[in-house]
Design a protein around this motif. Sequence first.
Motif, mmCIF file in Angstrom:
data_model
loop_
_atom_site.group_PDB
_atom_site.id
_atom_site.type_symbol
_atom_site.label_atom_id
_atom_site.label_comp_id
_atom_site.label_asym_id
_atom_site.label_seq_id
_atom_site.Cartn_x
_atom_site.Cartn_y
_atom_site.Cartn_z
ATOM 1 N N GLY A 187 60.614 17.075 63.419
ATOM 2 C CA GLY A 187 61.890 17.745 63.160
ATOM 3 C C GLY A 187 61.816 18.631 61.927
ATOM 4 O O GLY A 187 62.773 18.748 61.175
ATOM 5 N N LYS A 188 60.647 19.268 61.734
ATOM 6 C CA LYS A 188 60.458 20.096 60.523
ATOM 7 C C LYS A 188 61.369 21.320 60.536
ATOM 8 O O LYS A 188 61.399 22.072 61.510
ATOM 9 N N CYS A 189 62.094 21.511 59.462
ATOM 10 C CA CYS A 189 62.904 22.720 59.279
ATOM 11 C C CYS A 189 63.258 22.805 57.791
ATOM 12 O O CYS A 189 62.619 22.122 56.980
ATOM 13 N N ARG A 190 64.224 23.617 57.426
ATOM 14 C CA ARG A 190 64.596 23.730 56.018
ATOM 15 C C ARG A 190 66.083 23.997 55.893
ATOM 16 O O ARG A 190 66.705 24.489 56.846
ATOM 17 N N ILE A 191 66.643 23.646 54.724
ATOM 18 C CA ILE A 191 68.028 24.011 54.434
ATOM 19 C C ILE A 191 67.949 25.262 53.587
ATOM 20 O O ILE A 191 67.265 25.266 52.552
ATOM 21 N N SER A 192 68.659 26.300 54.024
ATOM 22 C CA SER A 192 68.560 27.579 53.315
ATOM 23 C C SER A 192 69.919 28.219 53.108
ATOM 24 O O SER A 192 70.878 27.904 53.813
ATOM 25 N N VAL A 193 69.934 29.135 52.144
ATOM 26 C CA VAL A 193 71.080 30.012 51.946
ATOM 27 C C VAL A 193 70.786 31.286 52.730
ATOM 28 O O VAL A 193 69.672 31.822 52.652
ATOM 29 N N ALA A 194 71.779 31.746 53.505
ATOM 30 C CA ALA A 194 71.602 33.004 54.245
ATOM 31 C C ALA A 194 72.829 33.877 54.048
ATOM 32 O O ALA A 194 73.923 33.368 53.754
ATOM 33 N N GLN A 195 72.612 35.172 54.216
ATOM 34 C CA GLN A 195 73.720 36.119 54.032
ATOM 35 C C GLN A 195 73.521 37.303 54.989
ATOM 36 O O GLN A 195 72.436 37.473 55.552
ATOM 37 N N PRO A 196 74.554 38.145 55.163
ATOM 38 C CA PRO A 196 74.387 39.306 56.036
ATOM 39 C C PRO A 196 73.184 40.147 55.602
ATOM 40 O O PRO A 196 72.968 40.350 54.397
ATOM 41 N N GLU A 197 72.399 40.623 56.600
ATOM 42 C CA GLU A 197 71.133 41.283 56.257
ATOM 43 C C GLU A 197 71.344 42.594 55.503
ATOM 44 O O GLU A 197 70.447 43.051 54.797
ATOM 45 N N ASN A 198 72.540 43.186 55.615
ATOM 46 C CA ASN A 198 72.775 44.457 54.914
ATOM 47 C C ASN A 198 73.210 44.270 53.461
ATOM 48 O O ASN A 198 73.310 45.242 52.720
ATOM 49 N N LEU A 199 73.455 43.026 53.020
ATOM 50 C CA LEU A 199 73.852 42.815 51.612
ATOM 51 C C LEU A 199 72.609 42.712 50.741
ATOM 52 O O LEU A 199 71.613 42.115 51.152
ATOM 53 N N PRO A 200 72.649 43.276 49.513
ATOM 54 C CA PRO A 200 71.494 43.129 48.615
ATOM 55 C C PRO A 200 71.408 41.685 48.127
ATOM 56 O O PRO A 200 72.411 40.978 48.126
ATOM 57 N N HIS A 201 70.208 41.291 47.759
ATOM 58 C CA HIS A 201 70.072 39.955 47.151
ATOM 59 C C HIS A 201 69.060 40.015 46.027
ATOM 60 O O HIS A 201 67.955 40.494 46.213
ATOM 61 N N SER A 202 69.449 39.495 44.861
ATOM 62 C CA SER A 202 68.480 39.327 43.787
ATOM 63 C C SER A 202 68.999 38.258 42.846
ATOM 64 O O SER A 202 70.204 38.012 42.773
ATOM 65 N N ALA A 203 68.058 37.601 42.172
ATOM 66 C CA ALA A 203 68.433 36.548 41.220
ATOM 67 C C ALA A 203 69.332 37.134 40.132
ATOM 68 O O ALA A 203 70.262 36.477 39.652
#
Length: 229
Positions: free
Chosen positions: A105-121
């Motif tokens: 049952g390998k998978c991960r818990i992740s944060v996701a957002q709309p692909e058109n939004l920028p993302h940076s720390a």
Amino acid sequence: MTAPQPATKDHQPLILALPKGRILKAVTPLLEQAGLTPSDDCLGDSSRKLRFPTSNPNIDVVRVRSFDVATFVATGGAHIGICGADVLMEFDYPAIYAPLDLGIGKCRISVAQPENLPHSADEWSQWSEVRAATKYPAITRRYFAARGINANIVHLHGAMELAPMLGLSRLIVDLVDTGSTLRANGLREVETIASVTSRVIVNRTALKTRPEEITAILDTFRAACKTSL
Ligand code: PRP
Ligand code: MG
């Protein structure tokens, strides 16, 4: 190994809680190798029964939602269970001992957002709060709190991927396996919170009151895992 003796009136079968759905299918070969094959109607969708005998007369299976496996085991309703590390992280029940990683049952818990939004720390470091849709409110709050961000949770039980496009939230926190559900809904994974595999879990009190039986089951699972590698 001696053959299991039938359960008697004074000695009730141990209850093993299993999550219905994908994990149940993935875990079936291991159950067979461990001598705990559930009756046929446990695996199909046709039966309305929720408790099933297994090929071991001392162990019955109950089939419940994945989140509820942990609750049945924590409360002692079930002695043993199989559930994802995601569920254990979310509830953090002190009554549960999780001695064995089955590696399935390998998978991960992740944060996701709309692909058109920028993302940076850098961008996240400007935020004081964010709205996130998830079935993991505790994990999500903890993750953002560690970054100084207050997470306003929209608590859903499925189909989180709809939340950004329908204006419920900016982000989602959910399980990702192949990533196809995210892609099909215009989202992208931006941070991984944790890796997830399925664990065998035990009620700590049951381990004290029925140690030989529970240790024997853990040993059969360990042996079954080694064989399937
Ligand atoms: C799970 C999870 C994601 C998807 C991830 O949903 O919540 O939506 O699977 O898998 P993928 O990365 O391979 O696409 P599930 O199908 O179990 O339904 P639910 O969220 O409605 O319960
Ligand atoms: Mg889903």
